[in-house]
Scaffold this active site. Structure first.
Site, mmCIF file in Angstrom:
data_model
loop_
_atom_site.group_PDB
_atom_site.id
_atom_site.type_symbol
_atom_site.label_atom_id
_atom_site.label_comp_id
_atom_site.label_asym_id
_atom_site.label_seq_id
_atom_site.Cartn_x
_atom_site.Cartn_y
_atom_site.Cartn_z
ATOM 1 N N ASP A 18 -23.347 25.185 18.516
ATOM 2 C CA ASP A 18 -23.585 25.915 19.765
ATOM 3 C C ASP A 18 -23.561 27.412 19.455
ATOM 4 O OD1 ASP A 18 -23.984 26.478 22.466
ATOM 5 O OD2 ASP A 18 -21.844 26.565 22.886
ATOM 6 N N SER A 19 -24.106 28.193 20.368
ATOM 7 C CA SER A 19 -24.046 29.644 20.211
ATOM 8 C C SER A 19 -22.603 30.133 20.399
ATOM 9 C CB SER A 19 -24.955 30.319 21.232
ATOM 10 O OG SER A 19 -24.621 29.889 22.536
ATOM 11 N N CYS A 82 -26.299 23.463 22.131
ATOM 12 C CA CYS A 82 -26.769 24.648 22.851
ATOM 13 C C CYS A 82 -28.122 24.361 23.508
ATOM 14 C CB CYS A 82 -26.899 25.795 21.851
ATOM 15 S SG CYS A 82 -27.498 27.323 22.580
ATOM 16 N N GLU A 159 -17.046 32.848 30.199
ATOM 17 C CA GLU A 159 -16.418 33.434 29.000
ATOM 18 C C GLU A 159 -15.168 34.224 29.383
ATOM 19 O OE1 GLU A 159 -17.483 33.982 25.499
ATOM 20 O OE2 GLU A 159 -18.492 32.086 25.896
ATOM 21 N N CYS A 197 -26.920 24.269 30.670
ATOM 22 C CA CYS A 197 -26.279 25.296 29.827
ATOM 23 C C CYS A 197 -24.884 24.797 29.482
ATOM 24 C CB CYS A 197 -26.195 26.623 30.585
ATOM 25 S SG CYS A 197 -25.225 27.882 29.730
ATOM 26 N N HIS A 199 -22.112 26.182 29.231
ATOM 27 C CA HIS A 199 -20.975 26.733 29.972
ATOM 28 C C HIS A 199 -20.850 26.186 31.388
ATOM 29 C CE1 HIS A 199 -21.038 29.417 26.616
ATOM 30 N NE2 HIS A 199 -20.073 30.192 27.098
HETATM 31 N N1 DGL Z 1 -25.064 27.867 24.635
HETATM 32 C C1 DGL Z 1 -25.990 28.502 25.558
HETATM 33 C C2 DGL Z 1 -26.788 27.418 26.281
HETATM 34 O O1 DGL Z 1 -26.357 26.294 26.401
HETATM 35 C C3 DGL Z 1 -25.265 29.382 26.564
HETATM 36 C C4 DGL Z 1 -24.630 30.626 25.954
HETATM 37 C C5 DGL Z 1 -25.649 31.579 25.339
HETATM 38 O O2 DGL Z 1 -26.464 32.189 26.075
HETATM 39 O O3 DGL Z 1 -25.655 31.686 24.117
HETATM 40 O O4 DGL Z 1 -27.863 27.704 26.730
#
Ligand code: DGL
Length: 282
Positions: A18-19, A82, A159, A197, A199
């Protein structure tokens, strides 16, 4: 496109990328489906957010992250938790590593198809994911019509840990009002909202309390984990407890290791343990 694994192993090394640490919600679901696998989770926290970046940059970051998991952590299978990377970097990732790769978009759309009766669904995601229209295309492949909405303020709020916060509730309300108005203007009668997403599952309750009655909120974590188990030949397998090693989780982050350790438990549901810092370059 995804590849199909050929040789199921009892306790494969599964790389989860993931990011940031939001993808731990997907790892949590994977643990339920495949408790005996060995997991290496990488959060590219130094370069988060991906959701506001260009396709070219997202593809480069995601490919480098995938190579770390496969080349250095010996992952035999990759789950791209992600949504943004799944929407914009699947081809780059598949070209960068010689292992099967599963993203979250197709399982998310399949989950929406399983829930929706009206065949009209709503999708909330990052700017980059919405701009790619990957969810709308995946919904169309499932016989659904998807209306997408970028919600760029939500990742920073989560976050910040503001998951039960009046400001976050208000922001969710505004985004949903705009999305519903757009769907109605297009003559849609949505009955499903996909949280596209990593989050947003932490805001599941907020979303569910704000959507009109009759709209079900879903996320792709569970559907992705089930698809991964099927691809690895481990779906519905009950293994003798003494036949395989206990589940193991190794977490890596490219920055903010302490924050990852502190906030990661919210996403995983229990402690993430010691997180190792890795340097993937700029
Ligand atoms: N992990 C990203 C997603 O699921 C969200 C956070 C980011 O923008 O890096 O799209």
């Amino acid at each position: 496109m995804t590849h199909t694994a050929t040789q199921p192993s009892e306790s494969p090394v599964i790389g989860v990328f993931d990011s940031g640490f939001g993808g731990l919600t997907v790892l949590k679901a994977l643990l339920t489906h495949m408790p005996h696998a060995q997991y290496a989770f990488l959060g590219d926290t130094a370069r988060l957010p991906y959701g506001s970046k260009s396709q070219r940059t997202i593809a480069r970051y995601a490919a480098e992250s995938a190579q770390f998991l496969v080349n250095e952590q010996k992952a035999e299978f990759l789950v791209i938790a992600c949504n943004t990377a799944s929407a914009l970097a699947m081809e780059a990732i598949q070209a960068a590593v010689p292992v099967p790769v599963l993203g979250v978009i197709e399982p998310g759309a399949a989950a929406a198809a399983a829930h929706s009766r009206t065949r009209n669904v709503l999708v909330v995601a990052t700017e980059a994911t919405v701009h790619s229209h990957a969810y709308a295309a995946a919904c169309q492949r499932q016989g659904l019509h998807g209306v997408e909405k970028a919600c760029p303020l939500l990742v920073p709020l989560v976050e910040e840990g503001w998951v039960d916060h009046p400001v976050t509730e208000q922001v969710v309300s505004i985004y949903l009002d705009e999305l519903m108005a757009e769907a109605q203007a297009a003559g849609q009668r949505p009955d499903t909202l996909v949280l596209g997403c990593t989050h947003y599952p932490l805001l599941h309750k907020v979303f569910q309390s704000k959507v009109p009655v009759g709209v079900q909120v879903i996320d792709s974590a569970e559907a992705t984990a089930a698809a991964a188990a099927r691809m690895l030949g481990l779906a519905g397998r009950s293994l003798r407890a003494d036949a395989v090693p206990a589940p193991s989780i190794r977490c890596f982050a490219t920055d903010s290791v302490e924050k990852f350790e502190r906030l990661g438990s919210r996403f995983l549901g229990h402690s993430v343990g010691k997180v190792s810092l890795v340097d993937l370059g700029g």
